[in-house]
Design a protein around this motif. Structure first.
Motif, PDB file in Angstrom:
ATOM      1  N   ARG A  68      -6.944 -12.109   5.739  1.00 42.45           N
ATOM      2  CA  ARG A  68      -7.941 -11.375   6.537  1.00 42.45           C
ATOM      3  C   ARG A  68      -8.991 -10.858   5.559  1.00 42.45           C
ATOM      4  O   ARG A  68      -8.700  -9.961   4.764  1.00 42.45           O
ATOM      5  CB  ARG A  68      -7.263 -10.224   7.288  1.00 42.45           C
TER       6      ARG A  68
ATOM      7  N   VAL B  32     -13.444 -12.960   8.221  1.00 48.06           N
ATOM      8  CA  VAL B  32     -12.958 -14.344   8.208  1.00 48.06           C
ATOM      9  C   VAL B  32     -11.438 -14.321   8.156  1.00 48.06           C
ATOM     10  O   VAL B  32     -10.848 -13.567   7.365  1.00 48.06           O
ATOM     11  CB  VAL B  32     -13.492 -15.115   6.984  1.00 48.06           C
ATOM     12  N   GLU B  33     -10.818 -15.117   9.000  1.00 50.37           N
ATOM     13  CA  GLU B  33      -9.368 -15.238   8.978  1.00 50.37           C
ATOM     14  C   GLU B  33      -9.003 -16.674   8.610  1.00 50.37           C
ATOM     15  O   GLU B  33      -9.501 -17.622   9.236  1.00 50.37           O
ATOM     16  CB  GLU B  33      -8.801 -14.861  10.348  1.00 50.37           C
ATOM     17  N   LEU B  34      -8.193 -16.821   7.585  1.00 49.26           N
ATOM     18  CA  LEU B  34      -7.729 -18.140   7.140  1.00 49.26           C
ATOM     19  C   LEU B  34      -6.244 -18.263   7.437  1.00 49.26           C
ATOM     20  O   LEU B  34      -5.459 -17.391   7.052  1.00 49.26           O
ATOM     21  CB  LEU B  34      -7.902 -18.302   5.623  1.00 49.26           C
ATOM     22  N   GLN B  35      -5.845 -19.346   8.071  1.00 49.79           N
ATOM     23  CA  GLN B  35      -4.416 -19.674   8.162  1.00 49.79           C
ATOM     24  C   GLN B  35      -4.013 -20.379   6.874  1.00 49.79           C
ATOM     25  O   GLN B  35      -4.685 -21.319   6.445  1.00 49.79           O
ATOM     26  CB  GLN B  35      -4.146 -20.584   9.355  1.00 49.79           C
ATOM     27  N   LEU B  36      -2.916 -19.913   6.287  1.00 45.63           N
ATOM     28  CA  LEU B  36      -2.455 -20.458   5.007  1.00 45.63           C
ATOM     29  C   LEU B  36      -0.983 -20.827   5.122  1.00 45.63           C
ATOM     30  O   LEU B  36      -0.104 -20.192   4.527  1.00 45.63           O
ATOM     31  CB  LEU B  36      -2.661 -19.404   3.906  1.00 45.63           C
TER      32      LEU B  36
END
Lengths: 82, 82
Positions: free
Chosen positions: A4, A42-46
């Motif tokens: 996040r 910005v939200e990144l799926q990791l």
């Protein structure tokens, strides 16, 4: 894991979008608001990354694409889950 | 008081900016990132307001200007300090 990320204009950098929003809020009669600063979230799926690797990937994404280092700073949290 | 507001596309809403960023990150060779979702982060200075009033003003700002209720959701925290 998920990252996040908050990206904001640096202190001292004029934020014209924030100035415009502050004026618009005042014109709508919404009182009590001082300065407004606008940034990005910005939200990144990791998936499948360790926390350490997730941190490294997120920092690389910010440094190489998401944030403009001349005028923006960023911070992020790595959280569990998808 | 200050409000820290996160505005994100609702679940199920296509986020073309996020799709574009995910592609760009892959092209840069930054691996391990799944879905990317892009939103806005807004900080409001709320001097001289009680917490309850700060919450009401922030919700009004989101409902009447900052967020598009058709496609975006928001959440916020009210924090102490300027």
């Amino acid at each position: 894991m998920r990252a996040r990320i908050t990206i904001m204009p640096k202190e001292g950098i004029l934020d014209p979008q924030g100035v415009t929003v502050a004026k618009a809020l005042a014109e709508l009669g919404i009182k009590g608001i001082g300065e407004v600063r606008m940034g990005k979230f910005v939200e990144l799926q990791l998936p499948k990354l360790t926390r350490k690797k997730a941190e490294a990937v997120t920092a690389a994404a910010c440094d190489r694409l998401l944030a403009n280092p001349n005028i923006e700073g960023y911070q992020f949290d790595i959280v569990e889950g998808d």
